[in-house]
Design a protein around this motif. Structure first.
Motif, PDB file in Angstrom:
ATOM      1  N   ALA A  47      39.176 116.574  51.823  1.00 32.97           N
ATOM      2  CA  ALA A  47      38.386 117.085  51.561  1.00 32.97           C
ATOM      3  C   ALA A  47      37.446 116.710  52.942  1.00 32.97           C
ATOM      4  O   ALA A  47      37.410 117.093  54.330  1.00 32.97           O
ATOM      5  N   LEU A  48      36.856 115.704  52.914  1.00 30.94           N
ATOM      6  CA  LEU A  48      35.991 114.882  53.647  1.00 30.94           C
ATOM      7  C   LEU A  48      37.143 114.230  54.997  1.00 30.94           C
ATOM      8  O   LEU A  48      36.427 113.495  56.273  1.00 30.94           O
ATOM      9  N   GLU A  49      38.045 113.204  54.699  1.00 28.82           N
ATOM     10  CA  GLU A  49      39.424 113.295  54.678  1.00 28.82           C
ATOM     11  C   GLU A  49      39.923 113.786  56.283  1.00 28.82           C
ATOM     12  O   GLU A  49      39.520 113.487  57.405  1.00 28.82           O
ATOM     13  N   GLU A  50      39.535 115.089  55.871  1.00 28.47           N
ATOM     14  CA  GLU A  50      39.893 116.525  57.041  1.00 28.47           C
ATOM     15  C   GLU A  50      39.341 116.677  57.692  1.00 28.47           C
ATOM     16  O   GLU A  50      39.377 117.307  59.042  1.00 28.47           O
ATOM     17  N   GLU A  51      37.742 116.356  57.327  1.00 27.18           N
ATOM     18  CA  GLU A  51      37.159 116.480  57.945  1.00 27.18           C
ATOM     19  C   GLU A  51      36.245 115.446  59.220  1.00 27.18           C
ATOM     20  O   GLU A  51      35.551 115.474  59.960  1.00 27.18           O
ATOM     21  N   GLY A  52      37.114 114.201  58.403  1.00 27.79           N
ATOM     22  CA  GLY A  52      37.086 113.191  60.064  1.00 27.79           C
ATOM     23  C   GLY A  52      35.781 112.207  59.392  1.00 27.79           C
ATOM     24  O   GLY A  52      34.985 112.033  60.159  1.00 27.79           O
ATOM     25  N   LYS A  53      35.616 112.502  58.449  1.00 25.47           N
ATOM     26  CA  LYS A  53      34.325 111.964  57.522  1.00 25.47           C
ATOM     27  C   LYS A  53      34.543 110.109  57.152  1.00 25.47           C
ATOM     28  O   LYS A  53      33.688 109.944  57.018  1.00 25.47           O
ATOM     29  N   ILE A  54      35.115 110.767  56.769  1.00 22.16           N
ATOM     30  CA  ILE A  54      36.095 109.181  55.766  1.00 22.16           C
ATOM     31  C   ILE A  54      37.194 108.569  55.911  1.00 22.16           C
ATOM     32  O   ILE A  54      37.738 109.873  56.425  1.00 22.16           O
ATOM     33  N   ALA A  55      37.849 107.145  56.297  1.00 20.54           N
ATOM     34  CA  ALA A  55      39.204 106.908  56.432  1.00 20.54           C
ATOM     35  C   ALA A  55      39.462 105.949  55.876  1.00 20.54           C
ATOM     36  O   ALA A  55      38.517 105.032  54.559  1.00 20.54           O
ATOM     37  N   VAL A  56      40.744 105.479  55.205  1.00 22.16           N
ATOM     38  CA  VAL A  56      41.568 104.784  54.954  1.00 22.16           C
ATOM     39  C   VAL A  56      41.420 103.226  55.745  1.00 22.16           C
ATOM     40  O   VAL A  56      41.312 103.057  56.595  1.00 22.16           O
ATOM     41  N   HIS A  57      40.651 102.188  54.771  1.00 23.56           N
ATOM     42  CA  HIS A  57      40.241 101.068  54.948  1.00 23.56           C
ATOM     43  C   HIS A  57      40.957 100.336  54.996  1.00 23.56           C
ATOM     44  O   HIS A  57      41.897 100.126  53.927  1.00 23.56           O
ATOM     45  N   SER A  58      41.901 100.122  56.065  1.00 22.07           N
ATOM     46  CA  SER A  58      43.139  99.297  56.855  1.00 22.07           C
ATOM     47  C   SER A  58      42.216  97.301  56.756  1.00 22.07           C
ATOM     48  O   SER A  58      42.592  97.073  57.582  1.00 22.07           O
ATOM     49  N   VAL A  59      43.411  96.353  55.423  1.00 21.37           N
ATOM     50  CA  VAL A  59      42.908  95.412  55.908  1.00 21.37           C
ATOM     51  C   VAL A  59      43.802  94.447  55.600  1.00 21.37           C
ATOM     52  O   VAL A  59      45.060  95.351  54.700  1.00 21.37           O
ATOM     53  N   PRO A  60      44.721  92.887  55.947  1.00 20.62           N
ATOM     54  CA  PRO A  60      45.848  92.255  56.205  1.00 20.62           C
ATOM     55  C   PRO A  60      45.982  91.964  54.218  1.00 20.62           C
ATOM     56  O   PRO A  60      44.812  91.844  53.225  1.00 20.62           O
ATOM     57  N   PRO A  70      48.396  98.770  46.238  1.00 20.52           N
ATOM     58  CA  PRO A  70      47.245  98.884  46.161  1.00 20.52           C
ATOM     59  C   PRO A  70      46.380 100.370  46.414  1.00 20.52           C
ATOM     60  O   PRO A  70      47.287 101.174  46.901  1.00 20.52           O
ATOM     61  N   ALA A  71      45.431 100.110  45.530  1.00 21.46           N
ATOM     62  CA  ALA A  71      44.467 100.926  45.682  1.00 21.46           C
ATOM     63  C   ALA A  71      43.549 101.435  46.657  1.00 21.46           C
ATOM     64  O   ALA A  71      43.512 100.657  47.498  1.00 21.46           O
ATOM     65  N   ARG A  72      43.665 102.542  47.358  1.00 21.94           N
ATOM     66  CA  ARG A  72      42.995 102.489  48.997  1.00 21.94           C
ATOM     67  C   ARG A  72      41.763 102.751  49.230  1.00 21.94           C
ATOM     68  O   ARG A  72      41.061 103.646  47.376  1.00 21.94           O
ATOM     69  N   ARG A  73      41.610 102.302  49.518  1.00 20.34           N
ATOM     70  CA  ARG A  73      39.868 102.302  49.832  1.00 20.34           C
ATOM     71  C   ARG A  73      39.322 102.709  50.900  1.00 20.34           C
ATOM     72  O   ARG A  73      40.038 103.132  51.610  1.00 20.34           O
ATOM     73  N   TYR A  74      37.257 104.083  50.356  1.00 21.68           N
ATOM     74  CA  TYR A  74      37.840 104.312  51.976  1.00 21.68           C
ATOM     75  C   TYR A  74      36.290 103.884  53.068  1.00 21.68           C
ATOM     76  O   TYR A  74      35.335 102.972  52.016  1.00 21.68           O
ATOM     77  N   VAL A  75      36.559 103.620  53.970  1.00 20.73           N
ATOM     78  CA  VAL A  75      35.002 103.728  54.813  1.00 20.73           C
ATOM     79  C   VAL A  75      34.577 105.344  55.794  1.00 20.73           C
ATOM     80  O   VAL A  75      35.816 105.689  55.905  1.00 20.73           O
ATOM     81  N   ALA A  76      33.287 104.974  55.914  1.00 28.70           N
ATOM     82  CA  ALA A  76      32.822 106.350  56.857  1.00 28.70           C
ATOM     83  C   ALA A  76      33.421 105.927  58.100  1.00 28.70           C
ATOM     84  O   ALA A  76      33.112 104.674  58.761  1.00 28.70           O
ATOM     85  N   THR A  77      33.086 107.581  59.014  1.00 24.89           N
ATOM     86  CA  THR A  77      33.971 107.172  59.946  1.00 24.89           C
ATOM     87  C   THR A  77      32.501 106.794  61.197  1.00 24.89           C
ATOM     88  O   THR A  77      31.492 107.704  60.290  1.00 24.89           O
ATOM     89  N   GLU A  78      32.419 107.294  62.417  1.00 25.46           N
ATOM     90  CA  GLU A  78      31.510 107.657  63.270  1.00 25.46           C
ATOM     91  C   GLU A  78      30.910 109.021  62.628  1.00 25.46           C
ATOM     92  O   GLU A  78      29.360 109.024  63.384  1.00 25.46           O
TER      93      GLU A  78
END
Length: 239
Positions: A47-60, A70-78
């Motif tokens: 639900a928070l992804e759909e609202e644009g408030k969190i996103a998957v954190h991409s790392v090399p 690997p498990a997805r890890r989330y960060v907050a958006t602007e």
């Protein structure tokens, strides 16, 4: 009466704050911290992804991949940070209202001066070594922009003065209720620049921009008040 929707939103808000504080963070870690099932957390995360408030954190990928993904890890958006800033502003206003009710308006003014004193130390380190007043105003505007005030300097027709304009105020809502914050800021500008300034308009009072008039002609030294160590006659915002 607390509805199921209220409970869902409360849980979602707690989850978002946790992502802000500890992200990048996985669903499993969120479930452990919130004492919820992973299935329940995944539903709120979606639900928070759909609202644009969190996103998957991409790392090399720095280590060889193990079995499975690997498990997805989330960060907050602007967008999430903007929403939380509004919440914090509401809390700040409530705190100042409590302070005013308990100790009176002088306590709010003292808080405003204390807050500006902390900011002044940082700004002074960026402007104190600039000898030319006009250049010092430019340096102050640049420093304020880095603090989120979207500042610029505009010349006044006829010369002899400029206007420091702030297109954004992070505490606009609170300052609308407590103009002492704007007054303390104007006094700080006067001390930093060494001239008496005049606040012409503020966002908090309904203006489209905060405008401070700064004379750049004949510079007179600022007279310091003996009791408080600040300009005696610094002109503050128009009330």
């Amino acid at each position: 009466m607390v509805t199921q929707d209220d409970k869902e939103r409360s849980t979602r808000d707690r989850l978002l704050r946790l992502v802000v504080e500890t992200g990048p963070v996985s669903v499993v870690e969120l479930a452990q911290d919130l004492d919820l099932t992973t299935a329940g957390v995944r539903r709120h995360v979606a639900a928070l992804e759909e609202e644009g408030k969190i996103a998957v954190h991409s790392v090399p990928q720095t280590v060889p991949a193990g079995r499975g993904r690997p498990a997805r890890r989330y960060v907050a958006t602007e967008r999430a940070h903007s929403a939380l800033s509004s919440t914090y502003a509401d809390l700040a206003e409530e705190a100042l209202e409590f302070l005013e009710d308990a100790l009176g308006p002088d306590a709010v003014a003292a808080f405003a001066r204390s807050r500006m004193a902390a900011m002044e130390g940082h700004l002074a380190s960026l402007t104190a070594d600039v000898p030319d007043l006009s250049a010092r105003v430019d340096a102050l505007a640049e420093a304020l922009s880095h603090e989120g005030f979207a500042s610029s300097v505009r010349p006044v027709p006829g010369g002899g003065a400029v206007q420091l304009c702030q297109g954004h105020c992070p505490v606009q809502g609170v300052a609308s209720r407590f103009p002492a914050l704007c007054e303390a800021e104007a006094q700080m500008f006067s001390r930093l620049l060494g001239v008496h300034v005049q606040r012409l308009s503020t966002l908090a009072a309904g203006g489209h921009v905060c405008t401070t008039h700064i004379p750049t002609g004949a510079v007179r030294p600022v007279v310091r008040a003996r009791s408080e160590g600040r300009p005696e006659a610094a002109v503050e915002g128009v009330r």
